[in-house]
Design an enzyme around this catalytic site. Structure first.
Site, short mmCIF file in Angstrom:
data_model
loop_
_atom_site.label_atom_id
_atom_site.label_comp_id
_atom_site.label_asym_id
_atom_site.label_seq_id
_atom_site.Cartn_x
_atom_site.Cartn_y
_atom_site.Cartn_z
CG HIS A 205 -1.98 1.03 1.03
ND1 HIS A 205 -1.96 2.31 1.44
CD2 HIS A 205 -3.35 0.71 0.79
CE1 HIS A 205 -3.11 2.89 1.12
NE2 HIS A 205 -3.95 1.91 0.72
CG ASP B 188 -8.38 -3.89 -3.24
OD1 ASP B 188 -7.68 -3.09 -3.46
OD2 ASP B 188 -9.58 -3.72 -3.25
C1 SDX Z 1 -6.01 0.31 -3.16
O1 SDX Z 1 -4.15 4.65 -2.13
C2 SDX Z 1 -5.39 3.98 -1.33
O2 SDX Z 1 -5.61 4.29 -0.37
C3 SDX Z 1 -5.76 2.96 -2.27
C4 SDX Z 1 -6.95 1.99 -1.56
C5 SDX Z 1 -8.29 2.90 -1.29
O3 SDX Z 1 -8.74 2.57 -0.41
O4 SDX Z 1 -8.32 3.90 -2.14
O5 SDX Z 1 -6.32 1.65 -0.36
C6 SDX Z 1 -7.28 0.78 -2.40
O6 SDX Z 1 -5.83 0.63 -4.21
C7 SDX Z 1 -5.34 -0.80 -2.25
C8 SDX Z 1 -3.92 -1.21 -3.11
C9 SDX Z 1 -4.57 -2.53 -4.11
N1 SDX Z 1 -3.36 -2.91 -5.08
C10 SDX Z 1 -2.82 -3.96 -4.92
O7 SDX Z 1 -2.94 -4.81 -4.13
C11 SDX Z 1 -1.81 -4.07 -6.06
C12 SDX Z 1 -0.60 -4.81 -5.58
N2 SDX Z 1 0.18 -3.78 -4.88
C13 SDX Z 1 1.11 -2.83 -5.44
O8 SDX Z 1 1.00 -2.63 -6.92
C14 SDX Z 1 1.66 -1.85 -4.66
O9 SDX Z 1 1.71 -2.17 -3.41
C15 SDX Z 1 0.79 -0.64 -4.67
C16 SDX Z 1 0.52 0.00 -6.01
C17 SDX Z 1 -0.61 -0.80 -3.86
C18 SDX Z 1 1.61 0.65 -3.99
O10 SDX Z 1 2.82 0.72 -4.90
P1 SDX Z 1 3.71 1.84 -4.29
O11 SDX Z 1 3.50 2.82 -3.11
O12 SDX Z 1 4.11 2.66 -5.67
O13 SDX Z 1 4.77 1.10 -3.99
P2 SDX Z 1 6.15 0.55 -5.10
O14 SDX Z 1 5.63 0.11 -6.44
O15 SDX Z 1 7.15 1.59 -5.03
O16 SDX Z 1 6.60 -0.68 -4.29
C19 SDX Z 1 7.81 -0.51 -3.28
C20 SDX Z 1 8.62 -1.80 -3.14
C21 SDX Z 1 9.07 -2.22 -4.77
O17 SDX Z 1 10.18 -3.09 -4.73
P3 SDX Z 1 11.54 -2.43 -4.71
O18 SDX Z 1 11.59 -1.63 -6.11
O19 SDX Z 1 11.78 -1.64 -3.64
O20 SDX Z 1 12.46 -3.47 -4.54
O21 SDX Z 1 7.71 -3.05 -2.87
C22 SDX Z 1 7.51 -3.91 -3.98
C23 SDX Z 1 8.06 -3.09 -5.15
O22 SDX Z 1 8.21 -3.83 -6.41
N3 SDX Z 1 6.07 -4.29 -3.99
C24 SDX Z 1 5.40 -5.35 -4.17
C25 SDX Z 1 4.28 -5.24 -4.05
N4 SDX Z 1 3.92 -4.13 -3.88
C26 SDX Z 1 5.12 -3.36 -3.85
N5 SDX Z 1 6.32 -6.53 -4.69
C27 SDX Z 1 5.51 -7.55 -4.77
N6 SDX Z 1 3.94 -7.69 -4.51
C28 SDX Z 1 3.44 -6.39 -4.39
N7 SDX Z 1 2.06 -6.36 -4.15
#
Ligand code: SDX
Length: 428
Positions: A307, A364
């Site tokens: 998140h 989710d």
């Molecule tokens: C919602 O913002 C809100 O409030 C949203 C929400 C709402 O109520 O409106 O809460 C609803 O959208 C919840 C999120 C639902 N999405 C998912 O579950 C999709 C999977 N999650 C990710 O794609 C990700 O965690 C996000 C998009 C939710 C957040 O992404 P960020 O904050 O941009 O973080 P990032 O992509 O920079 O990740 C940081 C690190 C990275 O690795 P490094 O580059 O540091 O090595 O964490 C890793 C990412 O690759 N990472 C994951 C991951 N989420 C982050 N690796 C594997 N699986 C994941 N799910």
């Protein structure tokens, strides 16, 4: 004396006021930055460090896993309030009295008929159309049937638009699902509660009475409360920026529906179930999918994990996980993917990759398991998220308009080609 922040650049230093919120958050007000530094701006892709507004609607603390709507804890609201009360609270700032709630519900119910011509738009979609695309189009189309909903400058005009969309949106949600299922498009009844009416419109079969199951009503009511608002998330920020141009409420909401559809945002609830189904079909080998999620060369992510703000448990995920157990038990449903989800969560919470990055289950991760148990098709999960988030989008749009916020127009740092002469095609 309010605190100041000092910035030194190009051999000069500048002071900026610091804003302190009611929960002691600090923000550097840089609204004078570009003019006072002769053109310097900040750069923050994804706005990870940038506040777009001051808001009094929702507070969340990602480090502590805290979520409050207008000062009330999400845990208490999910337990003690019903969805329509929370809708009123988010939009108008206070929990309604009984008479206020009764009038609000009456006004909504008497705005819940949708122009029959909207069905012609719905008929134009193929059954294969994703419900989020259909819902987005129908919501935008509502403007054509309610033109006075666009130019809303007074609170009274806004109120009329608000009860219109609160009345008509659940009809669009139900019709979107039933069209896909080949069922007749019907209405519920003004004798029903808000959530009961949604369920009746969605599930009543044309040849039999629909019996409301109190467990299903309670579960959906709770899910809608948990999704109702979440401060400046991607789709809410989209609604705010669309509305900042003074576009009407309905089309601003349609822009939010578009943003919510993305699998990184609200579309994740559908992606979680598809992921869990894939793991089940693959023999339940969660370790294989964990490895894929950690492999930088593999675009696969563990959907429902991570998140932007929560670097602790998403408080909503905790409540939904408990509710999933209760609803499945109460309905006597054995869903093997719930056990796969729990196994995946346990593994991720012990895996250094996820622990180091503070990746926890989000709203989710478990919600789709309940939607499934309620008989809602997987492709409709994000539509249900939109139904829950509707009051939050409305509240944030209304706050932005009442605060007379300026049109949203970010700057950029240009990194393209500098000026060069045109070359005629024969000489290229
Ligand atoms: C919602 O913002 C809100 O409030 C949203 C929400 C709402 O109520 O409106 O809460 C609803 O959208 C919840 C999120 C639902 N999405 C998912 O579950 C999709 C999977 N999650 C990710 O794609 C990700 O965690 C996000 C998009 C939710 C957040 O992404 P960020 O904050 O941009 O973080 P990032 O992509 O920079 O990740 C940081 C690190 C990275 O690795 P490094 O580059 O540091 O090595 O964490 C890793 C990412 O690759 N990472 C994951 C991951 N989420 C982050 N690796 C594997 N699986 C994941 N799910």
């Amino acid at each position: 004396m309010s605190e100041k922040a000092t910035l030194a650049i190009n051999g000069k230093s500048y002071e900026f006021p610091v804003v302190k919120g009611t929960e002691d958050e600090l923000g550097i007000d840089i609204s004078s930055l570009r003019t006072s530094t002769d053109g310097v701006i900040t750069l923050d892709p994804g706005f990870k460090n940038t506040g777009s507004c001051e808001s009094a609607i929702t507070f969340l603390d990602g480090e502590k896993g805290i979520l409050h709507y207008r000062g009330y804890g999400i845990e208490e609201l999910a337990e003690k309030a019903d969805f329509l009360e929370v809708v009123y609270l988010l939009i108008f700032g206070e929990l309604p009295t009984e008479s206020e709630l009764e009038k609000f519900h009456y006004d909504i119910q008497h705005q819940s008929i949708v122009d029959e011509d909207v069905k012609k738009i719905l008929d134009a979609f193929p059954k294969s159309a994703h419900p989020m695309g259909v819902l987005c189009s129908l919501t935008s189309a509502l403007t054509a049937f309610n033109p006075t909903s666009v130019d809303v400058r007074s609170e009274e005009a806004m109120y009329k638009s608000i009860v219109k969309i609160l009345g008509k949106f659940p009809v669009l949600v139900a019709w979107t699902m039933r069209k896909k299922m080949g069922l007749p498009l019907n209405y519920g009844s003004t004798s029903l509660g808000y959530v009961e009416n949604v369920l009746q419109m969605m599930f009543r079969q044309p040849n039999e009475e629909y019996t409301l199951n109190p467990i299903v009503v309670e579960a959906l009511d709770k899910l809608l409360i948990l999704h109702a608002d979440h401060e400046q998330n991607c789709s809410t920020s989209t609604v705010r920026i669309a509305g900042s141009s003074h576009a009407g409420l309905f089309v601003s909401l349609a822009s939010g529906i578009s943003a919510l559809w993305g699998p990184l945002h609200g579309g994740a609830n559908q992606a979680v179930i598809e992921m869990l189904e894939a793991i089940k079909a693959d023999g339940g080998d969660t370790k294989k999918f964990m490895a894929k999620a950690k492999d930088k060369n593999d675009p696969f992510r563990l959907m429902g994990f991570g998140h932007r703000v929560y670097k602790n448990f998403d408080p909503r995920a905790k409540i939904i996980k408990k509710a999933a157990d209760e609803v499945l038990a109460d309905l006597g449903i054995e869903d093997p993917i719930l056990e796969i989800a729990k196994g995946l969560e346990k593994e991720a919470l012990e895996d250094p990759y996820f622990v180091e990055r503070k990746l926890y289950p989000n709203v989710d991760f478990y919600s789709g398991i309940i939607y499934r148990a309620l008989g809602i098709p997987t492709e409709m999960f994000t539509v249900m998220f939109a139904l829950g988030r509707l009051p939050g989008w409305i509240a944030q749009w209304r706050e932005m308009r009442l605060n007379k916020e300026p049109i949203g127009r970010p700057r950029q740092i240009y990194i393209g080609k500098t000026l060069r002469p045109f070359i005629p095609v024969e000489k290229r």
